[in-house]
Design a protein around this motif. Structure first.
Motif, PDB file in Angstrom:
ATOM      1  N   HIS A 174    -102.032  20.895 -24.338  1.00 48.09           N
ATOM      2  CA  HIS A 174    -103.466  20.846 -24.035  1.00 48.09           C
ATOM      3  C   HIS A 174    -103.863  19.453 -23.574  1.00 48.09           C
ATOM      4  O   HIS A 174    -104.556  19.292 -22.548  1.00 48.09           O
ATOM      5  N   ARG A 175    -103.408  18.448 -24.281  1.00 44.56           N
ATOM      6  CA  ARG A 175    -103.811  17.065 -23.997  1.00 44.56           C
ATOM      7  C   ARG A 175    -103.190  16.529 -22.713  1.00 44.56           C
ATOM      8  O   ARG A 175    -103.867  15.852 -21.922  1.00 44.56           O
ATOM      9  N   GLU A 176    -101.925  16.835 -22.477  1.00 44.26           N
ATOM     10  CA  GLU A 176    -101.204  16.216 -21.368  1.00 44.26           C
ATOM     11  C   GLU A 176    -101.046  17.117 -20.150  1.00 44.26           C
ATOM     12  O   GLU A 176    -100.849  16.615 -19.042  1.00 44.26           O
ATOM     13  N   GLU A 177    -101.132  18.421 -20.345  1.00 45.82           N
ATOM     14  CA  GLU A 177    -100.908  19.348 -19.233  1.00 45.82           C
ATOM     15  C   GLU A 177    -102.116  20.229 -18.939  1.00 45.82           C
ATOM     16  O   GLU A 177    -102.073  21.055 -18.028  1.00 45.82           O
ATOM     17  N   GLY A 178    -103.170  20.083 -19.732  1.00 50.50           N
ATOM     18  CA  GLY A 178    -104.388  20.834 -19.482  1.00 50.50           C
ATOM     19  C   GLY A 178    -104.346  22.283 -19.916  1.00 50.50           C
ATOM     20  O   GLY A 178    -105.119  23.113 -19.397  1.00 50.50           O
ATOM     21  N   LEU A 179    -103.477  22.630 -20.868  1.00 52.11           N
ATOM     22  CA  LEU A 179    -103.453  24.005 -21.374  1.00 52.11           C
ATOM     23  C   LEU A 179    -104.828  24.356 -21.921  1.00 52.11           C
ATOM     24  O   LEU A 179    -105.338  23.695 -22.820  1.00 52.11           O
ATOM     25  N   ASP A 180    -105.423  25.404 -21.375  1.00 51.66           N
ATOM     26  CA  ASP A 180    -106.828  25.727 -21.633  1.00 51.66           C
ATOM     27  C   ASP A 180    -106.955  26.803 -22.707  1.00 51.66           C
ATOM     28  O   ASP A 180    -106.416  27.904 -22.564  1.00 51.66           O
ATOM     29  N   PHE A 181    -107.660  26.500 -23.776  1.00 50.93           N
ATOM     30  CA  PHE A 181    -107.925  27.441 -24.857  1.00 50.93           C
ATOM     31  C   PHE A 181    -109.345  28.010 -24.797  1.00 50.93           C
ATOM     32  O   PHE A 181    -109.735  28.765 -25.681  1.00 50.93           O
ATOM     33  N   SER A 182    -110.109  27.672 -23.783  1.00 45.85           N
ATOM     34  CA  SER A 182    -111.542  27.983 -23.793  1.00 45.85           C
ATOM     35  C   SER A 182    -111.844  29.471 -23.734  1.00 45.85           C
ATOM     36  O   SER A 182    -112.911  29.902 -24.174  1.00 45.85           O
ATOM     37  N   THR A 183    -110.936  30.262 -23.195  1.00 43.59           N
ATOM     38  CA  THR A 183    -111.163  31.711 -23.134  1.00 43.59           C
ATOM     39  C   THR A 183    -110.286  32.467 -24.127  1.00 43.59           C
ATOM     40  O   THR A 183    -110.220  33.702 -24.091  1.00 43.59           O
ATOM     41  N   THR A 184    -109.614  31.733 -25.009  1.00 38.64           N
ATOM     42  CA  THR A 184    -108.700  32.351 -25.969  1.00 38.64           C
ATOM     43  C   THR A 184    -109.441  32.810 -27.221  1.00 38.64           C
ATOM     44  O   THR A 184    -110.325  32.118 -27.730  1.00 38.64           O
ATOM     45  N   THR A 185    -109.065  33.981 -27.701  1.00 36.13           N
ATOM     46  CA  THR A 185    -109.495  34.480 -29.004  1.00 36.13           C
ATOM     47  C   THR A 185    -108.266  34.521 -29.897  1.00 36.13           C
ATOM     48  O   THR A 185    -107.167  34.851 -29.443  1.00 36.13           O
ATOM     49  N   SER A 186    -108.435  34.150 -31.154  1.00 32.75           N
ATOM     50  CA  SER A 186    -107.290  34.166 -32.064  1.00 32.75           C
ATOM     51  C   SER A 186    -107.631  34.868 -33.369  1.00 32.75           C
ATOM     52  O   SER A 186    -108.778  34.874 -33.823  1.00 32.75           O
ATOM     53  N   PHE A 187    -106.598  35.468 -33.942  1.00 32.95           N
ATOM     54  CA  PHE A 187    -106.685  36.115 -35.252  1.00 32.95           C
ATOM     55  C   PHE A 187    -105.498  35.667 -36.085  1.00 32.95           C
ATOM     56  O   PHE A 187    -104.351  35.861 -35.696  1.00 32.95           O
ATOM     57  N   ASN A 188    -105.766  35.057 -37.230  1.00 34.47           N
ATOM     58  CA  ASN A 188    -104.681  34.676 -38.115  1.00 34.47           C
ATOM     59  C   ASN A 188    -104.238  35.845 -38.971  1.00 34.47           C
ATOM     60  O   ASN A 188    -105.026  36.749 -39.277  1.00 34.47           O
ATOM     61  N   LEU A 189    -102.977  35.790 -39.373  1.00 32.86           N
ATOM     62  CA  LEU A 189    -102.405  36.872 -40.163  1.00 32.86           C
ATOM     63  C   LEU A 189    -103.037  37.018 -41.531  1.00 32.86           C
ATOM     64  O   LEU A 189    -103.211  38.140 -42.021  1.00 32.86           O
ATOM     65  N   ASP A 190    -103.379  35.901 -42.181  1.00 31.02           N
ATOM     66  CA  ASP A 190    -103.684  36.015 -43.601  1.00 31.02           C
ATOM     67  C   ASP A 190    -104.482  34.825 -44.117  1.00 31.02           C
ATOM     68  O   ASP A 190    -104.668  33.823 -43.433  1.00 31.02           O
ATOM     69  N   GLU A 191    -104.930  34.974 -45.350  1.00 31.98           N
ATOM     70  CA  GLU A 191    -105.629  33.910 -46.081  1.00 31.98           C
ATOM     71  C   GLU A 191    -105.532  34.218 -47.566  1.00 31.98           C
ATOM     72  O   GLU A 191    -105.474  35.384 -47.982  1.00 31.98           O
ATOM     73  N   TYR A 192    -105.498  33.159 -48.370  1.00 36.32           N
ATOM     74  CA  TYR A 192    -105.466  33.330 -49.824  1.00 36.32           C
ATOM     75  C   TYR A 192    -106.790  33.867 -50.343  1.00 36.32           C
ATOM     76  O   TYR A 192    -107.863  33.397 -49.944  1.00 36.32           O
ATOM     77  N   ALA A 193    -106.713  34.835 -51.229  1.00 33.76           N
ATOM     78  CA  ALA A 193    -107.913  35.363 -51.869  1.00 33.76           C
ATOM     79  C   ALA A 193    -108.482  34.311 -52.816  1.00 33.76           C
ATOM     80  O   ALA A 193    -107.747  33.676 -53.582  1.00 33.76           O
ATOM     81  N   GLY A 194    -109.779  34.122 -52.734  1.00 38.82           N
ATOM     82  CA  GLY A 194    -110.469  33.199 -53.627  1.00 38.82           C
ATOM     83  C   GLY A 194    -110.671  31.808 -53.077  1.00 38.82           C
ATOM     84  O   GLY A 194    -111.404  31.019 -53.677  1.00 38.82           O
ATOM     85  N   LEU A 195    -110.055  31.483 -51.934  1.00 39.36           N
ATOM     86  CA  LEU A 195    -110.227  30.154 -51.355  1.00 39.36           C
ATOM     87  C   LEU A 195    -111.265  30.199 -50.233  1.00 39.36           C
ATOM     88  O   LEU A 195    -111.214  31.061 -49.359  1.00 39.36           O
ATOM     89  N   SER A 196    -112.182  29.247 -50.242  1.00 38.99           N
ATOM     90  CA  SER A 196    -113.181  29.143 -49.195  1.00 38.99           C
ATOM     91  C   SER A 196    -112.586  28.451 -47.976  1.00 38.99           C
ATOM     92  O   SER A 196    -111.540  27.805 -48.047  1.00 38.99           O
ATOM     93  N   ALA A 197    -113.272  28.567 -46.848  1.00 38.32           N
ATOM     94  CA  ALA A 197    -112.777  27.991 -45.599  1.00 38.32           C
ATOM     95  C   ALA A 197    -112.658  26.469 -45.678  1.00 38.32           C
ATOM     96  O   ALA A 197    -111.834  25.875 -44.979  1.00 38.32           O
ATOM     97  N   ASP A 198    -113.471  25.820 -46.508  1.00 41.19           N
ATOM     98  CA  ASP A 198    -113.424  24.354 -46.590  1.00 41.19           C
ATOM     99  C   ASP A 198    -112.477  23.843 -47.678  1.00 41.19           C
ATOM    100  O   ASP A 198    -112.357  22.636 -47.890  1.00 41.19           O
TER     101      ASP A 198
END
Length: 257
Positions: free
Chosen positions: A51-75
């Motif tokens: 992204h920084r050196e070659e201009g790979l563009d994430f502006s139109t990308t949507t992402s979904f992560n596989l998982d998250e721990y139960a009970g933990l907040s995003a922060d």
């Protein structure tokens, strides 16, 4: 299944990042499925460099992560939200509103899982799902036995998994949450392309079991062998216990250094 064995971890993670970047540039609005863990750190580092050196563009990308721990907040610094922000999202031009993870602190975890499934569906499905493999053979947090038609849900974590992940929790597996929200195996298999990355000697035995053992819910990673568009990238050490026959079918590539 397309199996690629690279000589070292660096070249393996670089190739995985290149596969993701190629998908992103080929589609106007790519939808990525993302994973966490030590294996993925190099992939995200390489994507940030692109992204920084070659201009790979994430502006139109949507992402979904596989998982998250139960009970933990995003922060919470131990959450996968924090992991993704610190290693990728804060360093590229992705819209944070389009970067999705399950809410581990949701008041109704079942409703959160149902909503997450619906959001993937309304986004058009996942183009490429990045996967690691856990010590129990899990993809996502699909601990054994996980039915191959399972959907996003809250699962109990195996003691072996909690030991494996104890590093983020002061090295004490008892501090690791007992449950997590995860895409199901069935959800994962609906992605149009799967990309599994494994590194290091510690992964060799479970990689061989997933790629050469019985296909079934006792090793959820074995489900990738049922997918019509699956790429597996290994380094030499993680591939070291594969049979001669399997290794002979692999594509070997020279280091890109």
């Amino acid at each position: 299944m397309r199996l690629i064995i690279m000589p070292d971890p660096h070249s393996a993670t670089r190739l995985a990042a290149n596969e993701i970047a190629s998908l992103m540039t080929a589609r106007n609005s790519p939808v990525l499925g993302l994973a966490t863990g030590r294996t993925m750190e190099g992939v995200y580092r390489d994507l940030c460099v692109m992204h920084r050196e070659e201009g790979l563009d994430f502006s139109t990308t949507t992402s979904f992560n596989l998982d998250e721990y139960a009970g933990l907040s995003a922060d919470d610094r131990r959450s996968y939200h924090h992991y993704m922000n610190s290693l990728l999202f804060n360093h590229v031009n992705i819209r944070l509103s389009a970067a999705h993870l399950p809410a581990g602190d949701a008041s109704d975890l079942d409703a959160e899982c149902t909503a997450y499934e619906k959001l993937i569906e309304t986004s058009g499905g996942i183009d490429l799902q990045l996967l690691g493999i856990g010590d129990t053979g899990h993809i996502g947090f699909n601990e054994p036995p996980s039915p191959f038609d399972s959907r996003t849900r809250c699962v109990a974590l195996n003691r072996k998994t909690r030991i494996q992940n104890g590093g983020m929790f002061g090295g004490n597996p008892d501090n690791v949450p007992t449950h997590a929200l995860t895409m199901g195996v069935g959800t994962i298999l609906e992605a149009r392309h799967l990309l599994l990355l494994a590194l290091g000697k510690s992964k060799a035995a479970i990689v061989a079991k997933a790629l050469e053992g019985a296909v079934g819910p006792e090793v959820s990673a074995s489900a990738i062998r049922l997918h019509p568009q699956c790429t597996v990238i290994l380094d030499a050490e993680s591939a070291s216990t594969l049979s001669v026959e399997t290794r002979s079918q692999a594509l070997y590539q020279e280091s890109q250094d």
